[in-house]
Design an enzyme around this catalytic site. Structure first.
Site, mmCIF file in Angstrom:
data_model
loop_
_atom_site.group_PDB
_atom_site.id
_atom_site.type_symbol
_atom_site.label_atom_id
_atom_site.label_comp_id
_atom_site.label_asym_id
_atom_site.label_seq_id
_atom_site.Cartn_x
_atom_site.Cartn_y
_atom_site.Cartn_z
ATOM 1 C CB THR A 2 -1.168 -0.094 1.092
ATOM 2 O OG1 THR A 2 -1.969 0.985 1.011
ATOM 3 C CG2 THR A 2 -0.464 -0.061 2.558
ATOM 4 C CE LYS A 12 -1.663 0.615 -3.403
ATOM 5 N NZ LYS A 12 -3.131 0.901 -3.916
ATOM 6 C CG ASN A 27 -3.111 -4.412 -5.002
ATOM 7 O OD1 ASN A 27 -2.682 -4.936 -6.096
ATOM 8 N ND2 ASN A 27 -4.149 -4.445 -4.443
ATOM 9 C CB ALA A 46 -5.590 12.615 -13.306
ATOM 10 C CB ALA A 87 -7.217 5.951 -6.917
ATOM 11 N NE ARG A 126 -5.867 20.344 -7.254
ATOM 12 C CZ ARG A 126 -5.223 20.013 -5.706
ATOM 13 N NH1 ARG A 126 -5.604 20.747 -4.909
ATOM 14 N NH2 ARG A 126 -4.217 19.119 -5.801
ATOM 15 C CB THR A 127 -3.362 19.285 -11.881
ATOM 16 O OG1 THR A 127 -3.154 19.781 -10.561
ATOM 17 C CG2 THR A 127 -1.907 19.674 -12.709
ATOM 18 C CE1 TYR A 135 -11.862 1.841 4.105
ATOM 19 C CE2 TYR A 135 -11.550 1.851 1.718
ATOM 20 C CZ TYR A 135 -10.921 1.795 3.106
ATOM 21 O OH TYR A 135 -9.593 1.445 3.286
HETATM 22 P P1 ATR Z 1 -3.821 8.531 -5.315
HETATM 23 O O1 ATR Z 1 -2.867 7.656 -5.642
HETATM 24 O O2 ATR Z 1 -4.273 7.867 -4.194
HETATM 25 O O3 ATR Z 1 -4.852 8.616 -6.370
HETATM 26 P P2 ATR Z 1 -2.563 10.964 -5.980
HETATM 27 O O4 ATR Z 1 -1.933 10.735 -6.927
HETATM 28 O O5 ATR Z 1 -1.925 12.005 -4.902
HETATM 29 O O6 ATR Z 1 -3.375 10.138 -4.841
HETATM 30 O O7 ATR Z 1 -3.894 11.936 -6.541
HETATM 31 C C1 ATR Z 1 -4.907 12.489 -5.787
HETATM 32 C C2 ATR Z 1 -6.089 12.992 -6.775
HETATM 33 O O8 ATR Z 1 -6.960 13.744 -5.857
HETATM 34 C C3 ATR Z 1 -5.514 13.901 -7.884
HETATM 35 O O9 ATR Z 1 -6.258 13.808 -9.021
HETATM 36 C C4 ATR Z 1 -5.534 15.291 -7.404
HETATM 37 O O10 ATR Z 1 -5.584 16.459 -8.052
HETATM 38 P P3 ATR Z 1 -4.355 17.001 -8.651
HETATM 39 O O11 ATR Z 1 -3.780 16.180 -9.680
HETATM 40 O O12 ATR Z 1 -4.689 18.397 -9.212
HETATM 41 O O13 ATR Z 1 -3.158 17.249 -7.571
HETATM 42 C C5 ATR Z 1 -6.764 15.312 -6.427
HETATM 43 N N1 ATR Z 1 -6.955 16.326 -5.241
HETATM 44 C C6 ATR Z 1 -6.434 16.135 -4.232
HETATM 45 N N2 ATR Z 1 -6.596 17.403 -3.542
HETATM 46 C C7 ATR Z 1 -7.675 18.009 -4.312
HETATM 47 C C8 ATR Z 1 -8.195 18.819 -4.119
HETATM 48 N N3 ATR Z 1 -8.123 19.803 -2.978
HETATM 49 N N4 ATR Z 1 -9.196 19.666 -4.981
HETATM 50 C C9 ATR Z 1 -9.270 18.940 -6.270
HETATM 51 N N5 ATR Z 1 -8.540 17.693 -6.474
HETATM 52 C C10 ATR Z 1 -7.758 17.325 -5.571
#
Ligand code: ATR
Length: 299
Positions: free
Chosen positions: A71, A75, A96, A136, A139, A160-161, A231
């Protein structure tokens, strides 16, 4: 004095590596499977620090640990230490589940299968449907590969990005030929042909329960199914918004549960009976929904 022994000399050992792991639910699922299947095996969480990852894997191999889940945050980092990977592992670039084999561990990604099994359990059809993925990150990547492999009609990715969403779309298109469209998170209310929306960000996860990536509630009037990978809380704000608009809602417990089932099946080399899985799924779901203590107990 009561004398107990849960572990014998020939008990097989499985485990989880990650950091932090104190709040993991995986031992509950895997040790329940050991019990109901009568397998002489035990599943143990191991907190591993990044500088010790290689040594931990070598040590686990020498200690004859038969299988490991991996985890956050390892990963991707475990991949150079593996002797092979399954197709989803290669596509997603993250695993995983590790299975001990001659010469080392083989990596698998069961997150993708876990999502598909959870959607199947909820009778949600992927084939020929339009799906919006919010997020993106890792997950989202597992979800996008899984949904593409099931012949989704079209996938939208909103993040967001935007650059990360574009990179994810490109990665998926290396393997699958379905149409993928990227859009800013702020534009999702403009979409009119989405059937299923899958929320993959950490927004709304305990302890930030008051947050949702969707600001405009009217978005939910245009979709039929909302799925969240969260969850904890059991029903995120995103799912509350969707439910209010009449959508079918699914939280992330099913994905967590079925990725564990799939990992277990890989380890034992056979499928577990559907009846046993269904009954464990219902018991754990009831326990987690009713047990107020778990809120602080895992993430
Ligand atoms: P994971 O591997 O768990 O998916 P991650 O790679 O850090 O974790 O991705 C987190 C996701 O949540 C991304 O899509 C992130 O958006 P960014 O790519 O713009 O960073 C999104 N995310 C996290 N916090 C956010 C926020 N406050 N508003 C919008 N999107 C958010």
């Amino acid at each position: 004095m009561t004398v107990v022994n849960f572990v014998q000399g020939d008990t097989r050992v499985y485990g989880l590596i990650g950091n932090p792991i104190a709040h993991t639910l995986s031992p509950l699922i895997h040790n329940s499977l050991n019990k109901i299947l009568g397998n002489n095996a035990v599943y143990v969480p191991f907190e591993v620090f990044s500088q010790g990852l290689k040594a931990a894997l070598e040590g686990a191999y020498e200690l004859n640990i038969q299988g490991l889940n991996v985890t956050y945050p390892y990963k991707e980092a475990v991949i150079p230490h593996l002797i092979d990977m399954d197709a989803y592992g290669k596509q997603i670039g993250a695993v995983n589940t590790l299975k001990k084999s001659e010469g080392g561990y083989v990596g698998y990604n069961t997150d993708a299968c876990g999502l598909l099994m959870s959607l199947k359990e909820e009778q949600i059809q992927i084939e020929n449907h339009n799906i919006l993925i919010i997020g993106a990150g890792g997950a989202a990547k597992a979800a996008a590969m899984a949904l593409s492999s099931q012949k989704a009609k079209k996938i939208y990715i909103a993040n967001r990005t935007e650059k990360r969403a574009e990179d994810l779309a490109k990665a998926v298109q290396q393997y699958y030929s379905l149409p993928i469209e990227v859009l800013p998170l702020s534009d999702i209310h403009l979409l009119n042909d989405v059937d299923i929306c899958l929320q993959t960000t950490s927004l709304g996860m305990h302890p930030q329960e008051g947050q949702s990536p969707v600001n405009d509630d009217s978005f939910f009037n245009k979709i039929t199914v909302a799925v969240d990978i969260i969850y904890n809380p059991w029903e995120s704000l995103f799912l509350k918004q969707a439910k209010k608009a009449g959508c079918k809602t699914v939280n992330g417990f099913g994905m967590l549960f079925y990725q564990a089932v799939k990992a277990y099946e890989i380890w034992i080399g056979q499928e577990i009976s559907k009846d046993k899985i269904a009954s464990l799924y219902q018991s754990l779901k009831k326990k987690l929904k009713e047990n107020k203590d778990w809120k602080e107990g895992f993430s």
